[in-house]
Design a protein around this motif. Structure first.
Motif, mmCIF file in Angstrom:
data_model
loop_
_atom_site.group_PDB
_atom_site.id
_atom_site.type_symbol
_atom_site.label_atom_id
_atom_site.label_comp_id
_atom_site.label_asym_id
_atom_site.label_seq_id
_atom_site.Cartn_x
_atom_site.Cartn_y
_atom_site.Cartn_z
ATOM 1 N N TRP A 103 49.433 43.351 59.333
ATOM 2 C CA TRP A 103 50.075 44.351 58.480
ATOM 3 C C TRP A 103 49.551 45.737 58.807
ATOM 4 C CZ3 TRP A 103 53.380 42.525 54.495
ATOM 5 C CH2 TRP A 103 53.388 41.119 54.363
ATOM 6 N N ALA A 137 50.137 39.221 64.831
ATOM 7 C CA ALA A 137 51.420 39.908 65.021
ATOM 8 C C ALA A 137 52.284 39.206 66.060
ATOM 9 C CB ALA A 137 51.187 41.358 65.430
ATOM 10 N N ARG A 163 54.987 43.203 63.967
ATOM 11 C CA ARG A 163 55.379 42.279 65.027
ATOM 12 C C ARG A 163 55.258 43.014 66.356
ATOM 13 N NH1 ARG A 163 55.021 37.221 64.693
ATOM 14 N NH2 ARG A 163 56.461 37.029 66.455
ATOM 15 N N ALA A 209 44.584 42.060 59.283
ATOM 16 C CA ALA A 209 45.104 40.703 59.466
ATOM 17 C C ALA A 209 44.062 39.701 59.016
ATOM 18 C CB ALA A 209 45.475 40.448 60.924
ATOM 19 N N ARG A 255 53.465 47.225 55.509
ATOM 20 C CA ARG A 255 54.522 46.783 56.433
ATOM 21 C C ARG A 255 54.026 45.669 57.343
ATOM 22 N NH1 ARG A 255 56.197 48.376 61.568
ATOM 23 N NH2 ARG A 255 54.741 50.128 61.665
ATOM 24 N N ARG A 256 54.785 44.603 57.437
ATOM 25 C CA ARG A 256 54.468 43.486 58.332
ATOM 26 C C ARG A 256 54.636 43.935 59.776
ATOM 27 N NH1 ARG A 256 54.605 37.706 57.404
ATOM 28 N NH2 ARG A 256 53.625 36.778 59.238
ATOM 29 N N MET A 289 50.871 42.793 50.976
ATOM 30 C CA MET A 289 50.148 41.539 51.129
ATOM 31 C C MET A 289 48.899 41.557 50.248
ATOM 32 S SD MET A 289 48.033 40.157 54.407
ATOM 33 C CE MET A 289 46.854 38.811 54.191
ATOM 34 N N GLU A 312 47.875 34.596 58.016
ATOM 35 C CA GLU A 312 48.563 35.410 57.014
ATOM 36 C C GLU A 312 49.346 36.574 57.610
ATOM 37 O OE1 GLU A 312 48.735 34.576 53.928
ATOM 38 O OE2 GLU A 312 47.345 32.890 54.083
ATOM 39 N N GLY A 313 49.440 36.640 58.930
ATOM 40 C CA GLY A 313 50.189 37.715 59.556
ATOM 41 C C GLY A 313 49.382 38.996 59.688
#
Length: 261
Positions: free
Chosen positions: A136, A225, A143, A129, A140-141, A1, A133-134
């Protein structure tokens, strides 16, 4: 990212300070330690880390306000933006040679956390974060966990030390939660507890009597996340009260019902 300029300043600063702290961690037995209060220690490394962070952030954004654990708040020309920093979250772990501590840096805009970094130098894991934009960890993203059964879930909290007034409430929490879940962990660094919820390592986390610098960065990392985070008291304010509960959406209501009694 690829993050914003602000986020890049935050991550590069956290990594640079992390390298300096690792050197002190390798010589932990030689650290000069003073006592701030029962069970709450501050080291030379802690103070030096905050000074390094403050210098870097204030040079990059001289108009922003700055709130750190070890010093008084610095007012800036821009009252809408504030850095919130814990230079060494998990100080007690650090001073006992336990490899679980982190640097936490958050950016607040108009009372809302818009970016956060939690960097664990020992494991070389940088959680970050930015709003929209999510979340990380390195490249690695992240969740949150997808577990739906309480009995399969592992949760985290902090345990009050030194006879703090919230000990009875925490013991009641544990009495209700332990029979209903797979386990509860207490690792002693709130910022990493929140980051681990974002990464799906923990299914949820709750704690009382925290400070803004303990949780500011972790709050946005959990939200980005996909996690739910609320005040322990539904009518409360997380940053003002220092009490929170968070979890992945599939388990949040069940978890919150147990903790809130």
């Amino acid at each position: 990212m690829t993050g914003s300029a602000n986020l890049n300043v935050m991550t590069s600063t956290a990594r640079r300070v992390g390298r300096a702290l690792l050197k002190d961690f390798g010589e932990v037995e030689n650290l000069q330690v003073s006592t701030k209060g029962p069970g709450d220690f501050v080291s030379r490394a802690d103070r030096n880390a905050e000074e390094m962070i403050r210098t870097a952030l204030m040079e990059a954004r001289p108009t922003y306000r700055f709130l750190g654990e070890e010093g008084q708040e610095i007012e800036g020309e821009d009252p809408t933006r504030r850095w919130i920093v814990d230079p060494l979250d998990g100080t007690t772990n650090f001073l006992h040679g336990m490899p679980h501590w982190a640097i936490s840096i958050a950016l607040e805009h108009k009372g809302k956390i818009v970016a956060g970094v939690v960097h664990d130098p020992v494991k070389d894991e940088c959680f970050f974060a930015e709003k929209g934009e999510g979340a990380w960890m390195n490249n690695r993203r992240l969740r949150v966990s997808g577990r739906t059964k309480m009995i399969e879930c592992c949760f985290s909290t902090g345990l009050p030390f030194g006879g703090r007034s919230d000990l009875p409430a925490t013991l009641r929490d544990l009495g209700r939660l332990l029979p209903a879940c797979a386990g509860v962990r207490r690792w002693g660094a709130a910022s990493l507890d929140l980051a681990y919820v974002a990464a799906g390592r923990y299914d949820g986390y709750w704690e009382r009597r925290l400070n803004a610098w303990d949780i500011a960065a972790g709050i946005i990392i959990v939200k980005e996340a996909g996690g739910i985070i609320e005040p322990l008291n539904p009518e409360g304010d997380i940053m003002a009260d220092g009490e929170l509960i968070c979890a992945a959406e599939p388990i949040f209501e069940k978890f919150a019902k147990v903790i809130r009694g």
